[in-house]
Design an enzyme around this catalytic site. Structure first.
Site, short mmCIF file in Angstrom:
data_model
loop_
_atom_site.label_atom_id
_atom_site.label_comp_id
_atom_site.label_asym_id
_atom_site.label_seq_id
_atom_site.Cartn_x
_atom_site.Cartn_y
_atom_site.Cartn_z
N TYR A 218 0.83 -1.21 0.00
CA TYR A 218 0.00 0.00 0.00
C TYR A 218 0.87 1.26 0.00
CZ TYR A 218 -3.91 3.00 1.60
OH TYR A 218 -4.87 3.98 1.73
N LYS B 198 0.84 4.02 -2.93
CA LYS B 198 0.45 5.41 -2.65
C LYS B 198 1.61 6.38 -2.87
CE LYS B 198 -3.85 4.67 -1.55
NZ LYS B 198 -4.94 5.17 -2.42
N1 LIG Z 1 -9.97 5.51 5.12
C1 LIG Z 1 -8.73 5.94 5.34
O1 LIG Z 1 -8.29 6.09 6.50
C2 LIG Z 1 -7.82 6.28 4.19
C3 LIG Z 1 -6.57 6.85 4.49
C4 LIG Z 1 -5.72 7.17 3.46
C5 LIG Z 1 -6.10 6.94 2.15
N2 LIG Z 1 -7.32 6.38 1.87
C6 LIG Z 1 -7.65 6.16 0.47
O2 LIG Z 1 -8.88 6.78 0.16
C7 LIG Z 1 -9.52 6.06 -0.88
C8 LIG Z 1 -10.94 5.69 -0.46
O3 LIG Z 1 -10.85 4.87 0.70
P1 LIG Z 1 -12.10 4.51 1.63
O4 LIG Z 1 -11.61 4.55 3.02
O5 LIG Z 1 -13.29 5.30 1.23
O6 LIG Z 1 -12.28 2.97 1.23
P2 LIG Z 1 -13.59 2.06 1.07
O7 LIG Z 1 -13.08 0.66 1.10
O8 LIG Z 1 -14.62 2.47 2.05
O9 LIG Z 1 -14.10 2.42 -0.40
C9 LIG Z 1 -13.35 2.12 -1.55
C10 LIG Z 1 -14.27 1.97 -2.74
O10 LIG Z 1 -13.46 1.62 -3.87
C11 LIG Z 1 -14.10 0.56 -4.57
N3 LIG Z 1 -13.12 -0.24 -5.30
C12 LIG Z 1 -12.19 -1.08 -4.77
N4 LIG Z 1 -11.51 -1.68 -5.75
C13 LIG Z 1 -12.01 -1.22 -6.93
C14 LIG Z 1 -11.72 -1.48 -8.29
N5 LIG Z 1 -10.78 -2.35 -8.64
N6 LIG Z 1 -12.45 -0.83 -9.23
C15 LIG Z 1 -13.43 0.04 -8.88
N7 LIG Z 1 -13.75 0.32 -7.61
C16 LIG Z 1 -13.05 -0.30 -6.64
C17 LIG Z 1 -14.80 -0.25 -3.49
O11 LIG Z 1 -15.84 -1.06 -4.03
C18 LIG Z 1 -15.31 0.84 -2.57
O12 LIG Z 1 -16.58 1.31 -2.95
C19 LIG Z 1 -8.65 4.84 -1.16
O13 LIG Z 1 -7.78 5.10 -2.25
C20 LIG Z 1 -7.85 4.70 0.11
O14 LIG Z 1 -6.63 4.03 -0.09
C21 LIG Z 1 -8.18 6.05 2.87
#
Ligand SMILES: NC(=O)c1ccc[n+]([C@@H]2O[C@H](COP(=O)([O-])OP(=O)(O)OC[C@H]3O[C@@H](n4cnc5c(N)ncnc54)[C@H](O)[C@@H]3O)[C@@H](O)[C@H]2O)c1
Length: 243
Positions: A151, A155
């Protein structure tokens, strides 16, 4: 009062069925943009103005599918102004136990997905001589996190992609930026053991977890003219977790 008005603009948000992506989608709609939501799983299509909303089920790790999605957006709305590469997954494991599948899945979705959509969208935006490409990275791509070699690498790769693409696309008035969230309450972080969730909150100087709205607000800023002189930048939204 300054308000973000994106009326007439067309946006694509990947990973928009839940979590951060779903709130980005709502914010862009509220600001007046037409929005195309992309996700592997079906999103909630209720309650949105169907003239300004389209859901397409697609896998962001598929290069050709990304091109097809952008073509559909152009057919339906005639332009593409804002692309938010948000879809992401995690498959945590220490390096010596990391399977090649877990490595490849995270690289292909988190980094490959951003590349696929940036590549497809940039050729449409070049024709228009305008556009905003925004990727959701992570503070763990800036600092590296225990258990997240895949990851953190993906990123960090997104940040390299953003900076190089900003250099290539500046002359077409296309701005390219990233948001690097810290610990945000979503389904992704719900899965973490409570001990690690508390540790993440403790790391912040504000002593609280972030909300998807915090990330969506930064995306709205980068999508709007309020950020018209900002490109190649990474904005941390983390309550001071990285400091
Ligand atoms: N939640 C956190 O603390 C956090 C921190 C840093 C970065 N992020 C990043 O923010 C973004 C959103 O994260 P989140 O927490 O909302 O995650 P989440 O798991 O709640 O939502 C992610 C969404 O992406 C979709 N997805 C996954 N793989 C896919 C694919 N191959 N094609 C199309 N859609 C796909 C999933 O179905 C889901 O709806 C991500 O890139 C994550 O890495 C999140």
């Amino acid at each position: 009062m300054i308000q973000v008005d994106l009326t007439g603009q067309v946006a694509v948000v990947t990973g928009a069925a839940q979590g951060i992506g779903e709130v980005i989608l709502s914010r862009l709609l509220e600001a007046g943009a037409s929005v195309v939501a992309i996700d592997l799983k079906a999103g909630d299509k209720c309650g949105f103005d169907q003239n300004r909303y389209l859901f397409i089920q697609s896998d962001v790790s598929d290069f050709d599918a990304a091109k097809e999605v952008v073509n559909r957006v152009l057919e339906r709305f005639g332009r593409l102004d804002i692309l938010v590469a948000n879809a992401g997954i995690n498959r945590d494991q220490v390096l010596w136990k990391m399977t090649k599948e877990n490595w490849a899945d995270v690289i292909n979705v988190d980094l490959g997905g951003a590349f696929n959509y940036f590549a497809a969208a940039s050729s449409a935006m070049k024709q228009q001589n305008s556009g905003k490409l925004i990727a959701i990275s992570s503070i763990n791509g800036l600092r590296g996190k225990f258990g997240q070699t895949n990851y953190s690498a993906a990123k960090a790769g997104v940040i390299g992609l953003v900076k190089a693409a900003a250099k290539e696309l500046g002359k077409y008035s296309i701005r390219v930026n990233a948001v690097a969230p810290g610990f945000i309450l979503t389904e992704m972080t719900d899965k973490m053991p409570e001990k690690y969730r508390n540790m993440a909150i403790e790391e912040t100087v504000l002593k609280k977890a972030g909300k998807p709205e915090d990330i969506a607000n930064a995306v709205l800023f980068l999508a709007s003219d309020l950020s018209s002189h900002i490109t190649g930048e990474v904005i941390k939204v983390d309550g001071g977790q990285y400091i």
